[in-house]
Motif scaffolding. Sequence first.
Motif, mmCIF file in Angstrom:
data_model
loop_
_atom_site.group_PDB
_atom_site.id
_atom_site.type_symbol
_atom_site.label_atom_id
_atom_site.label_comp_id
_atom_site.label_asym_id
_atom_site.label_seq_id
_atom_site.Cartn_x
_atom_site.Cartn_y
_atom_site.Cartn_z
ATOM 1 N N GLU A 78 0.812 -1.214 0.000
ATOM 2 C CA GLU A 78 0.000 0.000 0.000
ATOM 3 C C GLU A 78 0.847 1.266 0.000
ATOM 4 O OE1 GLU A 78 -3.227 1.961 -0.549
ATOM 5 O OE2 GLU A 78 -3.525 -0.138 -0.046
ATOM 6 N N ASP A 79 2.099 1.157 0.489
ATOM 7 C CA ASP A 79 2.954 2.337 0.595
ATOM 8 C C ASP A 79 3.714 2.670 -0.669
ATOM 9 O OD1 ASP A 79 2.221 2.643 3.282
ATOM 10 O OD2 ASP A 79 3.756 1.210 3.925
ATOM 11 N N GLY A 80 3.807 1.735 -1.604
ATOM 12 C CA GLY A 80 4.531 2.068 -2.815
ATOM 13 C C GLY A 80 5.037 0.861 -3.574
ATOM 14 N N LEU A 81 5.838 1.151 -4.598
ATOM 15 C CA LEU A 81 6.356 0.145 -5.526
ATOM 16 C C LEU A 81 7.861 0.336 -5.642
ATOM 17 C CD1 LEU A 81 5.932 -1.952 -7.879
ATOM 18 C CD2 LEU A 81 5.544 0.028 -9.368
ATOM 19 N N ARG A 82 8.602 -0.770 -5.551
ATOM 20 C CA ARG A 82 10.062 -0.718 -5.612
ATOM 21 C C ARG A 82 10.570 -1.783 -6.564
ATOM 22 N NH1 ARG A 82 11.614 1.986 -0.701
ATOM 23 N NH2 ARG A 82 13.735 1.179 -0.829
ATOM 24 N N PHE A 83 11.520 -1.416 -7.415
ATOM 25 C CA PHE A 83 12.225 -2.366 -8.271
ATOM 26 C C PHE A 83 13.599 -2.608 -7.661
ATOM 27 C CE2 PHE A 83 9.927 -0.611 -12.294
ATOM 28 C CZ PHE A 83 8.763 -1.253 -11.907
ATOM 29 N N ARG A 84 13.867 -3.859 -7.285
ATOM 30 C CA ARG A 84 15.159 -4.198 -6.658
ATOM 31 C C ARG A 84 15.471 -3.217 -5.525
ATOM 32 N NH1 ARG A 84 16.108 -9.374 -8.494
ATOM 33 N NH2 ARG A 84 16.301 -9.460 -10.763
ATOM 34 N N ASP A 85 14.459 -2.974 -4.675
ATOM 35 C CA ASP A 85 14.575 -2.110 -3.493
ATOM 36 C C ASP A 85 14.728 -0.629 -3.818
ATOM 37 O OD1 ASP A 85 14.307 -4.136 -1.553
ATOM 38 O OD2 ASP A 85 16.413 -4.703 -1.815
ATOM 39 N N THR A 86 14.531 -0.245 -5.063
ATOM 40 C CA THR A 86 14.600 1.172 -5.436
ATOM 41 C C THR A 86 13.190 1.694 -5.693
ATOM 42 O OG1 THR A 86 16.758 0.836 -6.498
ATOM 43 C CG2 THR A 86 15.554 2.850 -7.049
ATOM 44 N N PRO A 87 12.752 2.757 -4.986
ATOM 45 C CA PRO A 87 11.405 3.288 -5.203
ATOM 46 C C PRO A 87 11.215 3.693 -6.662
ATOM 47 C CG PRO A 87 12.389 4.240 -3.226
ATOM 48 C CD PRO A 87 13.479 3.492 -3.928
ATOM 49 N N VAL A 88 10.066 3.361 -7.213
ATOM 50 C CA VAL A 88 9.833 3.630 -8.633
ATOM 51 C C VAL A 88 9.823 5.122 -8.931
ATOM 52 C CG1 VAL A 88 7.296 3.671 -8.530
ATOM 53 C CG2 VAL A 88 8.447 2.882 -10.613
ATOM 54 N N GLU A 89 9.462 5.950 -7.930
ATOM 55 C CA GLU A 89 9.484 7.395 -8.175
ATOM 56 C C GLU A 89 10.891 7.922 -8.398
ATOM 57 O OE1 GLU A 89 8.507 6.790 -3.703
ATOM 58 O OE2 GLU A 89 7.976 5.891 -5.648
ATOM 59 N N ASP A 90 11.916 7.159 -7.963
ATOM 60 C CA ASP A 90 13.302 7.545 -8.213
ATOM 61 C C ASP A 90 13.775 7.107 -9.599
ATOM 62 O OD1 ASP A 90 13.281 8.500 -5.645
ATOM 63 O OD2 ASP A 90 14.492 6.884 -4.797
ATOM 64 N N LEU A 91 12.932 6.368 -10.317
ATOM 65 C CA LEU A 91 13.341 5.793 -11.594
ATOM 66 C C LEU A 91 12.656 6.435 -12.798
ATOM 67 C CD1 LEU A 91 13.146 2.019 -10.554
ATOM 68 C CD2 LEU A 91 15.200 3.452 -10.629
ATOM 69 N N VAL A 92 11.606 7.207 -12.585
ATOM 70 C CA VAL A 92 10.768 7.639 -13.703
ATOM 71 C C VAL A 92 11.508 8.532 -14.699
ATOM 72 C CG1 VAL A 92 8.565 7.374 -12.537
ATOM 73 C CG2 VAL A 92 9.834 9.514 -12.289
ATOM 74 N N ASP A 93 12.560 9.185 -14.273
ATOM 75 C CA ASP A 93 13.305 10.043 -15.199
ATOM 76 C C ASP A 93 14.491 9.329 -15.839
ATOM 77 O OD1 ASP A 93 11.674 12.322 -14.882
ATOM 78 O OD2 ASP A 93 12.670 12.802 -12.993
ATOM 79 N N LEU A 94 14.713 8.072 -15.472
ATOM 80 C CA LEU A 94 15.794 7.310 -16.077
ATOM 81 C C LEU A 94 15.332 6.691 -17.396
ATOM 82 C CD1 LEU A 94 17.233 5.368 -13.006
ATOM 83 C CD2 LEU A 94 18.054 7.521 -13.984
ATOM 84 N N PRO A 95 16.251 6.483 -18.341
ATOM 85 C CA PRO A 95 15.873 5.782 -19.580
ATOM 86 C C PRO A 95 15.380 4.376 -19.274
ATOM 87 C CG PRO A 95 18.031 6.828 -19.793
ATOM 88 C CD PRO A 95 17.668 6.903 -18.345
ATOM 89 N N PHE A 96 14.437 3.912 -20.056
ATOM 90 C CA PHE A 96 13.889 2.571 -19.873
ATOM 91 C C PHE A 96 14.992 1.522 -19.908
ATOM 92 C CE2 PHE A 96 11.812 -1.197 -22.025
ATOM 93 C CZ PHE A 96 11.149 -1.650 -20.890
ATOM 94 N N GLU A 97 15.991 1.715 -20.764
ATOM 95 C CA GLU A 97 17.089 0.748 -20.848
ATOM 96 C C GLU A 97 17.778 0.584 -19.492
ATOM 97 O OE1 GLU A 97 17.494 3.332 -24.654
ATOM 98 O OE2 GLU A 97 16.536 3.430 -22.685
ATOM 99 N N GLN A 98 17.943 1.686 -18.775
ATOM 100 C CA GLN A 98 18.627 1.635 -17.482
ATOM 101 C C GLN A 98 17.781 0.890 -16.453
ATOM 102 O OE1 GLN A 98 20.452 5.365 -16.532
ATOM 103 N NE2 GLN A 98 20.818 4.809 -14.387
ATOM 104 N N VAL A 99 16.478 1.035 -16.534
ATOM 105 C CA VAL A 99 15.589 0.322 -15.620
ATOM 106 C C VAL A 99 15.602 -1.174 -15.943
ATOM 107 C CG1 VAL A 99 13.197 0.090 -14.847
ATOM 108 C CG2 VAL A 99 14.180 2.359 -15.222
ATOM 109 N N CYS A 100 15.693 -1.521 -17.230
ATOM 110 C CA CYS A 100 15.888 -2.930 -17.589
ATOM 111 C C CYS A 100 17.161 -3.466 -16.958
ATOM 112 C CB CYS A 100 15.957 -3.084 -19.112
ATOM 113 S SG CYS A 100 14.398 -2.843 -19.976
ATOM 114 N N GLY A 101 18.219 -2.682 -17.007
ATOM 115 C CA GLY A 101 19.479 -3.103 -16.400
ATOM 116 C C GLY A 101 19.347 -3.331 -14.909
ATOM 117 N N LEU A 102 18.554 -2.499 -14.239
ATOM 118 C CA LEU A 102 18.322 -2.680 -12.803
ATOM 119 C C LEU A 102 17.551 -3.978 -12.544
ATOM 120 C CD1 LEU A 102 18.253 -1.562 -9.857
ATOM 121 C CD2 LEU A 102 16.101 -0.443 -10.476
ATOM 122 N N LEU A 103 16.489 -4.200 -13.284
ATOM 123 C CA LEU A 103 15.685 -5.407 -13.095
ATOM 124 C C LEU A 103 16.472 -6.664 -13.417
ATOM 125 C CD1 LEU A 103 12.287 -4.207 -14.620
ATOM 126 C CD2 LEU A 103 12.716 -4.750 -12.212
#
Length: 373
Positions: A78-103
Amino acid sequence: MTTYVRAPEAARQLGVSTATLYSYVSRGRVTRKLGADGRSSLFDLAELERLREQNRRPQPPPPTIDVRIASSVTQLNEDGLRFRDTPVEDLVDLPFEQVCGLLWRRPDVRLAPVECDRITPAESTDDRPASSPMMDLVSLVASLDLPDDPFDAAARVLGAIPVALGGRADPTLGYAARLTAAWVQDPAPEVTAAINTTLVVLADHELATSTLAVRVAASVRSSPAAAMIAGLATLDGDLHGSASHHVHRLLDDCRVEGVDQVLDRHRTEHRRVPGFGHTIYRRHDPRFDLLLDRVARLPDPLDRLRVVSELRTRAGSYIAQPPNVDLALGALTYVMDLPPGCPLFAIARLAGFAAHYREELDERPVRYRGLSY
């Protein structure tokens, strides 16, 4: 010597109503004999006792699958969404490719363009409906020669999609820019940014139904291509990856008929209004604001943001549930005048599919075998 009883006593012996007793007769569970008067019903007491004992036997539990799935890919509550322990709001300005690399836990992921045939949407006819955009992606995956590594396979599919949809194949451009060009010529920076944010916030969502389908395929050691196809086929459902298509059409109806009229009709017909409510986010879907913020910055020559805003405002009087990410995604395709079936959700989720496929390979094979009786 056979002992017979009349219908009221037979029903009492079985502990059921007379109507239920006669339903047993019609289904062949108990035998009815006519009395000497030709009208009354008689029942064999020994047969009734056998049926009563049969009804007392414990019934086996229904078929079930009881599997504990531990995943480190995505955490949500209920408090939020995290990819590999990183809050998604910290990722929205990163390129999609970089988020793929994190996942994928692979730095420097490149989703290089892949030459492939163009997707030509099938035309609807009286005899055959047009194929869905999701099934077009299934056909694309099936047509590609994919490696056994799930991350390499997903990168190749993602690299092919902009080319297949008619986007840019320029490797110097970012992925979102190449994909956006499939639908928009000379897009403004805000448009490309909105597409990128969409890909990021929808890249994974823990054990969604389509992701579970991927993991089931991985558990029997299907190829990455087959597992992606399983996930995409599940995403095709109206209650999953196609939900935003209905939001898009809802917004169009609101523009033509008026928001209150459309919401009144849904309430009168007891129909669920798409884009509201979520089984996990009871109070607030964190992805909604992140994506709608980008939608609000889009060029809007057709004044469609007004309809989105009015629906969001007026819906509070009709719907007790908060808006979800499907409303934001439907708003994006509506304001940008994209096809309602634009497969952005599926394209994004391919990133998560690959991460879950690889994680499932470390588990016991065939662990999703259900119990049946």
